[in-house]
Design an enzyme around this catalytic site. Structure first.
Site: not given
Ligand code: 13P
Length: 345
Positions: A56, A146, A187, A229
């Site tokens: 990772r 986030k 998000e 987002k």
């Molecule tokens: P994806 O663009 O792969 O959907 O991932 C974005 C993300 O941060 C999901 O929480």
């Protein structure tokens, strides 16, 4: 005048404004590299790599060490473990990002589970102790955060309770972040899973955004100092794909109905769209008439998939993986300008 703006100290407000200025410049987007331990194991498994701490670390330093990435990427979302990891030269990864002009951020939610009282709906955990955790992340270099809430679509989901409970979580999280001088990325991910129509996706996304902004207002979150987002409005994964122009029309119409113009930037997630599809859809959105927000990307899979495939866990493939990442980042930058063409692939 927003109530919150009066309760922020000048220092906090300056920090938030500086972070927004560094992240929102009309030309760059965000790299989502914040896969949880379970998710990164799945991604690695797809290319036959075991998810060890060293793998990772190696893979994420490879991403952040990509020369020139800062031309197209203004922010990177990291997982907690990455904040303390170092690249091959012994530099901490958040510093490696910052030196490229990429603002480091951190995923702070603790994953999701069933929402009691609303069968089929989900809720995200992690508010307890959030303020203390944010102070620590800030000391490690994170300037934004986030938090993801997830909404499956079915004939019964999201239920009314799913809409209100998830919006409340996002708003409480965002208010805590702003109070700590950390820019919140909000998000609300409406999942692509299922065979729903693009009209149904539009209906759900609009209901979600309406509820989220209602909650953000109740909690006094300053809209100018956050980033949204969202998902794009697309048909479910089990249906035929819609052309980019249609995705753009539906997405823009729904955004205009649900997202206040005060929000500086909308950075879409890719959510299972393929890399080329996500770029073409973003390009179509930016070719529509002028939007009040910057329309950008915050892609995980759509930026990383080609890089992961090129890497395959072999250090000798690092250069090829970086080239693959840089290409996707550049094409998405061009999509922000509405200048992407399929022939560039
Ligand atoms: P994806 O663009 O792969 O959907 O991932 C974005 C993300 O941060 C999901 O929480």
């Amino acid at each position: 005048m927003n109530r919150r703006r009066e309760v922020f100290s000048v220092g906090i407000s300056d920090d938030l404004q500086a972070t927004i200025a560094d992240m929102v410049d009309g030309r760059r987007g965000i790299l989502a590299a914040d896969e949880s331990s379970g998710t990164i194991a799945k991604r690695f498994d797809a290319v036959g790599v075991e998810s060890t701490e060293e793998h990772r670390r190696f893979y994420r330093s490879l991403l952040l060490d990509t020369e020139g990435l800062g031309q197209y990427v203004s922010g990177v979302i990291l997982f907690e473990e990455t904040l303390g990891q170092k690249n091959g030269d012994g530099r901490l990864l958040p510093h490696v990002a910052a030196e490229q002009g990429i603002v480091p951020g951190i995923k702070v939610d603790k994953g999701k589970g069933p929402l009691a009282g609303a069968p089929g709906d989900l809720i995200t955990f992690g508010l307890d102790g959030l303020e203390a955790r944010l102070q620590g992340y800030r000391e490690q270099g994170a300037r934004f955060a986030k938090w993801r809430e997830v909404y499956p679509i079915s004939p019964h989901n999201p239920a009314r309770l799913g809409l209100t409970a998830n919006a409340e979580m996002l708003a409480r999280y965002a208010a805590v972040c702003q109070g700590c001088g950390v820019v919140p990325i909000v998000e609300p991910e409406v999942l692509m899973d299922g065979d729903h129509s693009i009209e149904r996706s539009a209906e759900v996304n609009e209901a979600v955004w309406h509820e989220v902004f209602h909650a953000l207002h109740r909690h006094g979150v300053v809209l100018e100092l956050m980033i949204l987002k969202p998902s794009m409005v697309t048909p479910g994964k089990d249906c035929a794909k819609a052309p980019p122009e249609q995705v753009a029309e539906y997405t823009m119409r729904s955004l205009r109905r649900g997202v206040p113009a005060a929000v500086p930037s909308i950075n879409f997630l890719s959510g299972g769209q393929g890399p080329e599809e996500a770029t073409a859809n973003l390009n179509a959105l930016n070719q529509l008439w002028h939007a009040p927000w910057q329309l950008s990307f915050s892609y995980g899979r759509a930026l990383q998939e080609p890089a992961l495939k090129a890497w395959q866990g072999e250090s000798g493939n690092a250069g090829a993986a970086q080239a693959a990442l840089l290409k996707r980042a550049r094409l998405n930058h061009l999509a922000m300008l509405g200048e992407y063409q399929e022939s560039m692939e």
